[in-house]
Design a protein around this motif. Structure first.
Motif, short mmCIF file in Angstrom:
data_model
loop_
_atom_site.label_atom_id
_atom_site.label_comp_id
_atom_site.label_asym_id
_atom_site.label_seq_id
_atom_site.Cartn_x
_atom_site.Cartn_y
_atom_site.Cartn_z
N GLN A 168 -7.29 31.34 -16.93
CA GLN A 168 -7.69 31.82 -18.25
C GLN A 168 -8.66 30.86 -18.95
O GLN A 168 -9.35 31.25 -19.90
N ILE A 169 -8.69 29.61 -18.51
CA ILE A 169 -9.40 28.58 -19.26
C ILE A 169 -10.93 28.68 -19.16
O ILE A 169 -11.62 28.56 -20.19
N PRO A 170 -11.55 28.86 -17.97
CA PRO A 170 -13.01 28.82 -17.89
C PRO A 170 -13.72 29.78 -18.84
O PRO A 170 -14.75 29.41 -19.43
N THR A 171 -13.22 30.98 -19.00
CA THR A 171 -13.87 31.95 -19.88
C THR A 171 -13.96 31.42 -21.30
O THR A 171 -15.01 31.49 -21.96
N ASP A 172 -12.86 30.86 -21.79
CA ASP A 172 -12.85 30.33 -23.15
C ASP A 172 -13.68 29.06 -23.26
O ASP A 172 -14.29 28.79 -24.31
N LEU A 173 -13.73 28.27 -22.19
CA LEU A 173 -14.55 27.06 -22.22
C LEU A 173 -16.03 27.42 -22.24
O LEU A 173 -16.81 26.85 -23.02
N ILE A 174 -16.43 28.36 -21.43
CA ILE A 174 -17.84 28.77 -21.36
C ILE A 174 -18.29 29.40 -22.68
O ILE A 174 -19.41 29.17 -23.14
N SER A 175 -17.41 30.17 -23.30
CA SER A 175 -17.76 30.84 -24.57
C SER A 175 -17.65 29.91 -25.77
O SER A 175 -18.10 30.27 -26.86
N GLY A 176 -17.05 28.73 -25.58
CA GLY A 176 -16.94 27.78 -26.68
C GLY A 176 -15.68 27.91 -27.50
O GLY A 176 -15.53 27.23 -28.53
#
Length: 273
Positions: free
Chosen positions: A138-146
Motif C-alpha cells: 500500500q505504501i508506494p502509491t501514497d509515497l509517489i503521490s506525496g
C-alpha cells in the motif's frame, strides 16, 4: 493460490497480511503439529513481535518450529522526489527545517522499517511521525503521490519504483550494497548504527515431529539451490543466494537475531505495545 512444490505436492498459498505478520503466525501456531500448515515469515513477525507486542495470543519464538532459513534481504529508505534529500544526513536537515511536521511510513508497528527509523531518530534527533500501513504494497502509491513524503519498504517492492524515477532511495539496511541499486549506500556506510536485518524463513507449528522438520528442511535447501530459484530471488526479490542451514542452525540464528533486535529496540527507546 494453489501451486506445486519442488516435491510435486500441491500447496495452497494463503496470504494473511496484518499486524506485521502476527495474524499469519497465529494461524500456524494454532495448527496441529502433524499437519502441513507452514508459515513463511520474517524477522519482524517473529523476533520483533516477541519483544514489542503485548498482550500476545501466542509466543512466536516458542509456539512455532523453525524449519529453515530462506534468505536475507534489505529494507530501503525512500523519499518522494519533492523531498530535497539524497542521504540520511540531508533528510535529517529537511525534517528539522520542517519543524517536525513530516511523516514516514512502514508496514506496521515493530516492522524492520519502523525500528530502523526509530533508531535513526534516536541517533540524529530527527522528529518525524510514524504512519503504520497494513501491508507494504500500500505504501508506494501514497509515497509517489506525496501522501507520505518518506517511507521504508522491502527491496523487492522498492527497486521497480527507484528505476522508474518515481521515488528516490537514500539508504539501505543491508550490510552490503545491492547489485540492483549499487548507487544506494547502507546506513552503516553513512555512519549510523544498525545490525538487525530482514531474514525470511520457514516455520511450522510447535511440536512438529523432528523427522518431518528434517524432511522439510532438506526439501527447502534443495529448492534454494535450484538455478531458477537463485535467479528469481536475485531478479525479483533482490536477495542473494542463501547458504543452506539445518533446522538447528536456523533456530540458533534466531536466538542470535533476538539479541540484535533487543539492542536495536533499546537504542530506539521503544515501549512494548
Amino acid at each position: 493460490t494453489p501451486c506445486a512444490s519442488v516435491s510435486g505436492t500441491m500447496v495452497l498459498v494463503y496470504i494473511k497480511p496484518g499486524a506485521t505478520g502476527w495474524f499469519a503466525g497465529e494461524i500456524v501456531a494454532r495448527a496441529p503439529a502433524d499437519v502441513l500448515t507452514l508459515l513463511v515469515s520474517f524477522s519482524g513477525a517473529i523476533v520483533g513481535n516477541t519483544l514489542l507486542m503485548k498482550p500476545r495470543s501466542f509466543e512466536p519464538m516458542t509456539d512455532l518450529t523453525p524449519i529453515g532459513r530462506i534468505g536475507i534481504t534489505g529494507n530501503v529508505l525512500l523519499v518522494n522526489p519533492e523531498v530535497p534529500a539524497r542521504s540520511v544526513k540531508e533528510l535529517v536537515e529537511v525534517a528539522k527545517a520542517r519543524g517536525g511536521t513530516m511523516n514516514d511510513a512502514s508496514w506496521g508497528v515493530a516492522s524492520g522499517g519502523h525500528l530502523a527509523m526509530e533508531s535513526l531518530k534516536q541517533q540524529t534527533g530527527m522528529v518525524i511521525s510514524h504512519v503504520p500501513y497494513k501491508t507494504v504494497s500500500q505504501i508506494p502509491t501514497d509515497l509517489i503521490s506525496g501522501v507520505v513524503p518518506v517511507a521504508w519498504v522491502d527491496a523487492a517492492t522498492a527497486v521497480p519504483h527507484i528505476r522508474s524515477g518515481k521515488v528516490r532511495a537514500i539508504a539501505i539496511t543491508s550490510t552490503k550494497r545491492m547489485p540492483q541499486i549499487p548507487e544506494v549506500s547502507s546506513l552503516t556506510e553513512q555512519g549510523y548504527v544498525y545490525d538487525a536485518h530482514p531474514v525470511y524463513g520457514l516455520f511450522g507449528p510447535k511440536g512438529m515431529p523432528a523427522e518431518l522438520v528434517q524432511r522439510l528442511n532438506a526439501v527447502l535447501n534443495r529448492w534454494l539451490a535450484m538455478p531458477q530459484t537463485i535467479e528469481f530471488f536475485a531478479q525479483r526479490q533482490n536477495m542473494p543466494r542463501s547458504e543452506p542451514m539445518s533446522a538447528e542452525q536456523y533456530a540458533k540464528s534466531l536466538q542470535d537475531e533476538l539479541q540484535s533486535w533487543i539492542r536495536l529496540i533499546q537504542q530506539a527507546g521503544l515501549p512494548r505495545v
